[in-house]
Write a protein that holds these residues in place. Structure first.
Motif, mmCIF file in Angstrom:
data_model
loop_
_atom_site.group_PDB
_atom_site.id
_atom_site.type_symbol
_atom_site.label_atom_id
_atom_site.label_comp_id
_atom_site.label_asym_id
_atom_site.label_seq_id
_atom_site.Cartn_x
_atom_site.Cartn_y
_atom_site.Cartn_z
ATOM 1 N N GLU A 60 47.256 54.211 42.755
ATOM 2 C CA GLU A 60 45.953 54.840 42.978
ATOM 3 C C GLU A 60 44.886 54.250 42.059
ATOM 4 O O GLU A 60 43.752 53.981 42.497
ATOM 5 N N TYR A 61 45.229 53.990 40.796
ATOM 6 C CA TYR A 61 44.250 53.373 39.888
ATOM 7 C C TYR A 61 43.890 51.963 40.354
ATOM 8 O O TYR A 61 42.716 51.573 40.317
ATOM 9 N N PHE A 62 44.882 51.206 40.787
ATOM 10 C CA PHE A 62 44.603 49.851 41.261
ATOM 11 C C PHE A 62 43.693 49.891 42.496
ATOM 12 O O PHE A 62 42.771 49.078 42.632
ATOM 13 N N ASP A 63 43.949 50.833 43.388
ATOM 14 C CA ASP A 63 43.114 50.963 44.589
ATOM 15 C C ASP A 63 41.673 51.311 44.226
ATOM 16 O O ASP A 63 40.729 50.828 44.859
ATOM 17 N N ILE A 64 41.512 52.158 43.214
ATOM 18 C CA ILE A 64 40.173 52.588 42.806
ATOM 19 C C ILE A 64 39.423 51.478 42.066
ATOM 20 O O ILE A 64 38.231 51.243 42.306
ATOM 21 N N LEU A 65 40.118 50.763 41.179
ATOM 22 C CA LEU A 65 39.438 49.837 40.264
ATOM 23 C C LEU A 65 39.241 48.432 40.822
ATOM 24 O O LEU A 65 38.177 47.833 40.628
ATOM 25 N N PHE A 66 40.232 47.884 41.484
ATOM 26 C CA PHE A 66 40.108 46.499 41.952
ATOM 27 C C PHE A 66 39.261 46.422 43.218
ATOM 28 O O PHE A 66 39.318 47.304 44.080
ATOM 29 N N ASP A 67 38.484 45.366 43.319
ATOM 30 C CA ASP A 67 37.615 45.172 44.486
ATOM 31 C C ASP A 67 38.439 45.214 45.769
ATOM 32 O O ASP A 67 39.422 44.473 45.922
ATOM 33 N N GLU A 68 38.027 46.096 46.681
ATOM 34 C CA GLU A 68 38.688 46.280 47.977
ATOM 35 C C GLU A 68 40.169 46.635 47.826
ATOM 36 O O GLU A 68 40.953 46.490 48.770
ATOM 37 N N GLY A 69 40.550 47.097 46.630
ATOM 38 C CA GLY A 69 41.937 47.464 46.393
ATOM 39 C C GLY A 69 42.901 46.291 46.414
ATOM 40 O O GLY A 69 44.119 46.483 46.508
ATOM 41 N N LYS A 70 42.379 45.082 46.246
ATOM 42 C CA LYS A 70 43.221 43.886 46.300
ATOM 43 C C LYS A 70 43.605 43.444 44.884
ATOM 44 O O LYS A 70 42.753 43.341 44.001
ATOM 45 N N PHE A 71 44.891 43.191 44.691
ATOM 46 C CA PHE A 71 45.369 42.745 43.383
ATOM 47 C C PHE A 71 46.686 42.004 43.548
ATOM 48 O O PHE A 71 47.345 42.088 44.587
ATOM 49 N N THR A 72 47.052 41.274 42.507
ATOM 50 C CA THR A 72 48.354 40.599 42.467
ATOM 51 C C THR A 72 49.186 41.260 41.386
ATOM 52 O O THR A 72 48.766 41.320 40.230
ATOM 53 N N ASN A 111 51.977 45.889 35.937
ATOM 54 C CA ASN A 111 50.934 44.924 35.594
ATOM 55 C C ASN A 111 50.284 44.409 36.861
ATOM 56 O O ASN A 111 50.965 44.148 37.855
ATOM 57 N N ALA A 112 48.973 44.239 36.806
ATOM 58 C CA ALA A 112 48.270 43.686 37.968
ATOM 59 C C ALA A 112 47.045 42.926 37.502
ATOM 60 O O ALA A 112 46.451 43.234 36.464
ATOM 61 N N THR A 113 46.658 41.943 38.288
ATOM 62 C CA THR A 113 45.426 41.206 38.019
ATOM 63 C C THR A 113 44.617 41.131 39.308
ATOM 64 O O THR A 113 45.172 41.043 40.405
ATOM 65 N N GLY A 114 43.326 41.227 39.156
ATOM 66 C CA GLY A 114 42.435 41.189 40.308
ATOM 67 C C GLY A 114 41.001 41.174 39.815
ATOM 68 O O GLY A 114 40.744 40.979 38.619
ATOM 69 N N LYS A 115 40.085 41.413 40.717
ATOM 70 C CA LYS A 115 38.666 41.364 40.364
ATOM 71 C C LYS A 115 38.061 42.760 40.346
ATOM 72 O O LYS A 115 38.346 43.589 41.204
ATOM 73 N N ILE A 116 37.231 42.990 39.339
ATOM 74 C CA ILE A 116 36.448 44.215 39.242
ATOM 75 C C ILE A 116 34.985 43.804 39.265
ATOM 76 O O ILE A 116 34.497 43.157 38.342
ATOM 77 N N ILE A 121 40.186 40.649 35.883
ATOM 78 C CA ILE A 121 40.648 41.593 34.882
ATOM 79 C C ILE A 121 42.163 41.725 35.008
ATOM 80 O O ILE A 121 42.714 41.669 36.107
ATOM 81 N N THR A 122 42.851 41.907 33.892
ATOM 82 C CA THR A 122 44.293 42.181 33.905
ATOM 83 C C THR A 122 44.516 43.601 33.404
ATOM 84 O O THR A 122 43.962 43.996 32.375
ATOM 85 N N ILE A 123 45.321 44.367 34.143
ATOM 86 C CA ILE A 123 45.545 45.773 33.808
ATOM 87 C C ILE A 123 47.038 46.077 33.726
ATOM 88 O O ILE A 123 47.808 45.680 34.598
ATOM 89 N N SER A 124 47.430 46.785 32.667
ATOM 90 C CA SER A 124 48.759 47.402 32.587
ATOM 91 C C SER A 124 48.542 48.898 32.746
ATOM 92 O O SER A 124 47.844 49.510 31.940
ATOM 93 N N CYS A 125 49.124 49.485 33.797
ATOM 94 C CA CYS A 125 48.903 50.899 34.082
ATOM 95 C C CYS A 125 50.228 51.654 34.089
ATOM 96 O O CYS A 125 51.177 51.255 34.780
#
Length: 282
Positions: A60-72, A111-116, A121-125
């Motif tokens: 849910e955090y990745f969906d909210i924070l990353f552009d269009e919910g896209k991340f690796t 861990n995920a990386t994507g665009k904000i 940005i790299t995030i550990s959630c």
């Protein structure tokens, strides 16, 4: 054979075969209002009526924070093991097997990386639903790897904390991860990479006492409970009543423990603003 079968209006289905309404379609807010989960999701999982920030997980955090919910996702296959062959009410191996099946997660952090807003940005959630978001050897290793990725790719690094503390089933191995992550964060600072920490509800134990509270900027969600030990333990230890609002993010902002309280709907904008301030793009 059920003791009662409906026969009126051509209904002959046994009463015991009645289907329940699918769970998860509705959410009851702390103030008692019932809202649709889709409405809650559209509002970043914040109750529209009382502004309560519902506890959510990494997806849910990745969906909210990353552009269009896209991340690796990074290091997705790193999984918890049983280094001490631990057994309490049940073997740790069995507990891990059950929680992995139930949650679909491999450990208490992703861990995920994507665009904000266009910036990498790299995030550990952390995920509280995986053994209370507890800190074990895998969490320490995955955060260390995420920091290495941030250094290599020169991306600001974010940790979203949501934990009850260290994982007792890994004993001293769990506690060693605190020093491991902090040592990695020194490398991050040496490379002038900003570290942003976000404390959500709940954030307790060694994580709060170490890498969860040493970010370049420390954010917290409204109403989050943050501390080392719980209020009941502290009250019994000191033998005194605690101040009103003790251990809430608002109380800790007043005492200078956190830098800012950020509403979840504004978190994405604030991360981008802070990242640009600490690490301007040339």
């Amino acid at each position: 054979m059920p003791w009662f079968i409906r026969s009126k209006k051509n209904i002959t289905t046994p009463t015991e075969s009645k289907k329940d309404v699918k769970k998860g379609l509705w959410y009851k807010t702390p103030s008692g209002k019932i809202i649709e989960t889709e409405e809650l999701k559209a509002n970043a999982y914040v109750s529209p009526e009382d502004d309560h920030h519902v506890q959510i997980g990494s997806q849910e955090y990745f969906d909210i924070l990353f552009d269009e919910g896209k991340f690796t996702e990074l290091d997705a296959k790193v999984e918890s093991k049983d280094p001490l062959n631990w057994t309490d009410t049940k073997p740790y191996k069995d507990r891990l097997k059950e929680i992995k099946k139930k949650t679909g997660l491999t450990d208490s952090v992703r861990n995920a990386t994507g665009k904000i807003h266009g910036r990498d940005i790299t995030i550990s959630c952390m995920d509280f639903k995986f053994i209370g978001g507890s800190l074990g050897s895998v969490m320490g290793e995955k955060i260390a790897r995420a920091i290495d990725y941030s250094i290599k790719h020169k991306t600001p690094f974010v940790i979203i904390s949501q934990s009850g503390g260290a994982r007792m089933m890994e004993a001293a191995i769990s506690l060693m991860q605190l020093a491991k992550v902090e040592a990695k964060l020194i490398h991050l600072a040496d490379n002038n990479i900003p570290y942003i920490t976000i404390l959500t509800n709940p954030s307790f134990g060694g994580i709060t006492a170490s890498f969860g509270s040493i970010g370049d900027v420390i954010m917290a969600e409204p109403g989050a409970l943050i501390g080392f030990a719980g209020p009941r333990v502290i009250k019994e230890t000191i033998g005194r009543d605690l101040p009103e609002g003790f251990q809430t993010s608002e109380f800790l902002l007043e005492k200078g423990f956190v830098d800012m309280i950020v509403h979840r709907k504004k978190m994405k904008d604030k991360i981008k603003e802070v990242a640009d301030m600490l690490m301007p793009i040339n």
